[in-house]
Structure formats: C-alpha cells, structure tokens
Design a protein around this motif. Sequence first.
Motif: not given
Length: 434
Positions: A306-314
Amino acid sequence: MSFAETLSETQRRHCRRIAVTSTMFGCISTQLIESNALVVLYLTMLGGSDSFTMFSSSLTSLSNILLLIPCASLAAGWGIRRTYTASSAIGFLAFLLIAAAPYFGPTAKYAVIAGCFIYALTLTIYASTWYPLLDNILTPADRNGFFSRMRFYYMLFNAGLLFVLGKFLGADPPLWLLQGVFLLAGSALWGRKFCMDRLPLDPAMQRESPNLRKTLGICLRNRPLVGFSLYLCAVYLAFSAALPLSLIRMKTALGIPDGTIVLLTSMNLVGKLAGFGVLGRWGNRVSLRWQMIGTHGLALLTVGLLFALGPGTPYLTPLFALGFFLLGMVTAFLMCTSAVGMLALAAPGNKIMAIAFCSTSLSAGAAAGTLGCTFLLGSGVLASISNRISSGIDKFQLLFALECLALILFAALLPLVPAMARKKEDAPAQPREK
C-alpha cells in the motif's frame, strides 16, 4: 482434563453447530448498527445528519475499551446465563426504542442514538460471556477450525443479509418498513439467547470470583497472557488503520471513482472469507507459533504494498484490489489467532476476566492506531514533511511507512508471546495467588 474434554465428539460437534447458529441470530442486529447504511437512511428520514452516524459507529469499540473488564466482573458475579440473558433483553429494548423513534417527534434522532448507545453496551456485556461459554465446548484441537469456520459462515451470512436487505427495501422504502426491520433485528436476539441456553456450562465457571481487583491481579501475574495481550495491542495499533487510510487516499488523493472504490472494498470481504477458509482447512496442521509469524510477515508485506502504490504506478487498480484482499486475509488470521490464544492462555478459574483483559488490550491497540492516524492527518504535520522529503510521496504514504516501521519494531515482541516458545501451547504456567 478440561470440561470440554469430558464431552464426546458427537456432543461437541452438536454444540459447535448451535454456537454458529447463535452467531447468525446475533449478527442481524450487529450488522444493522455497524454497517451504518440503514442507520444513515433512518436518521436522514428523521432529520439527523451524518455526524450522528459517525458517532454511533464508534460506540462499540469505545465501550469495549472502557467496559469489557468491568463486565467480566459482572458476569462472574451474576453468572454467565444471567448475564447474556440480560444482554439480550436490554438489546431487544434498545431496538424497540430505535423502532419507536418516530413517535418521539423532534427528539426522534436522539432516540435512535440512545438506542444505538444502549445496544453497544449490551454487546460488551455479551462479549464477556461468549468466549468463556465457547471454552466449555472447544478442546484445544477444536479451536482453530471452529473459529475459522464460524467466521467464514458469519461473513457469508452478513454479505447475504446486506444484499437481501438492499433488494427488499428498494430505492425509497417507507418509514414503517425500516421500523419493522429494526424490530425484527431486535427480536432475533432472543434466538441468540435460545441457542446459547442449549450450550453446556462447566459448573466450576459459575464459581469464578466477581472480585475485580483479585481477578485482574491474577491476569497481571499471568505472564504468558500479558505477553500475548501486549503483542496483540501492538500489532493492532500498527495495522488497524490501513484499510480506512487506503479508502481516504483513493478518494481524496488519487481521485479513484466512487464505484471503483466500492468494488475494491468488496475485495476486503473476499480476503476475509479466503483467510477463514485457509485456517479452517489447514489451521490444525500449522502450529499457532508459525501462524502468528506468517500473519505478522503478511501484514508487513501488505502495508508495504500500500505504501508503494502511487499515481504513476502501473496496474494501480488491480494492485489496490490485491492489497485489500491481503488486508482481509490478515484481519481474518488475527481474529482467529487472537481467539485461540485467549482461550489457551486463560488460567483455570479466571477465564472470564482473562478473556476480557486480552480483548480490551486488542481494542485499545486498534483504537489508538486509528485515532493516532486521524490526529496526524488533521495536524498537517505529515503534509509539510512529505513536501520536504519528495513531491512523489504524499502524507498517506508517510503513514504507511510509519506502520511498516512499527510492524518491524513490534516483531521484537514475538518472543513475549508464549506461542513462540517451543512448549505445549495450551499449558501456560499458572500464576500463584498471593
């Protein structure tokens, strides 16, 4: 030999079915209050606001923290049968008050909140009797499979109940129909009591001391129980806010559509069902020690995702679905391992208070984690820190990073848990009374 071991396998199997049925009756009323959907609609019709609903949703956890231990003393003094009977009777009256709220005129919305508050108190009274009653019918070998299967059926029933209610009520239900639903839910509490009356009770449990100071002192001298309670408090503190944080972030920071958020949230329920199913099938093949290690590791992995997920995450949406699924599995594992551990570590002659002590620690951790995240979000400190660190990390990711750090640090508490030790899990050292 425990009381449960004096019963035959056929008797215990029959009792387990009755216990599951009792939860089906009881969850009807609980779901109407805790799911909030029906309460929101009802309060809107009566002129209430969303703040009333938010207030009602917090009552259950708050009452657990403040009242579980006093209610355990009450159950020991009154006896388990009288205590859950009083809980059912008062709970029914609370739902009767909710159903009758429209007749209170301008104060109708306050009558609804009063009914929700009274019912939250009865849940605490009921909880102080439920686990001790189960201890009379479950051997150590039965516990893992029972709790996983019971909660699997419970979740399925809840999902079906909410779906049927949604279809039955329609888009614009009349007020009298909602009153009837609340009245039916309150009446189902008598079904719960009827099932609990069919369960056997160890006569020795009826002789537990109602002296709060004495029984709580026994708990505090029970080092295995204290260690287990401390670990649960720490893990729930680090993990409990992950789901609401994700929901708020998707709505406010990532701009994910509401419909997609609802669909993603349903994956949490699927994860819980999968978790209960896994424990029901393989729980007895894996020791509680390794179950807790695996659960802790999975919690850390999930929060890290959940920390790693960001707006540009595929593949952002599928990855959030995976995260919610894993959140559900971790929650299911924690619910089952905590229940099994509480029953295993409670000292004979002090089971009612021991279970209340452990449950209070768990609730305190969950409440502290949620309230702590709420305070940090509202203070604005996280936003300024995220701007200084990197424009690509938002304040929600900082909170997930803090949760990851907390889970890593709290792994050091695992040796305090008796299930970590290489010894018989259901035979903790008994505290000596002074």
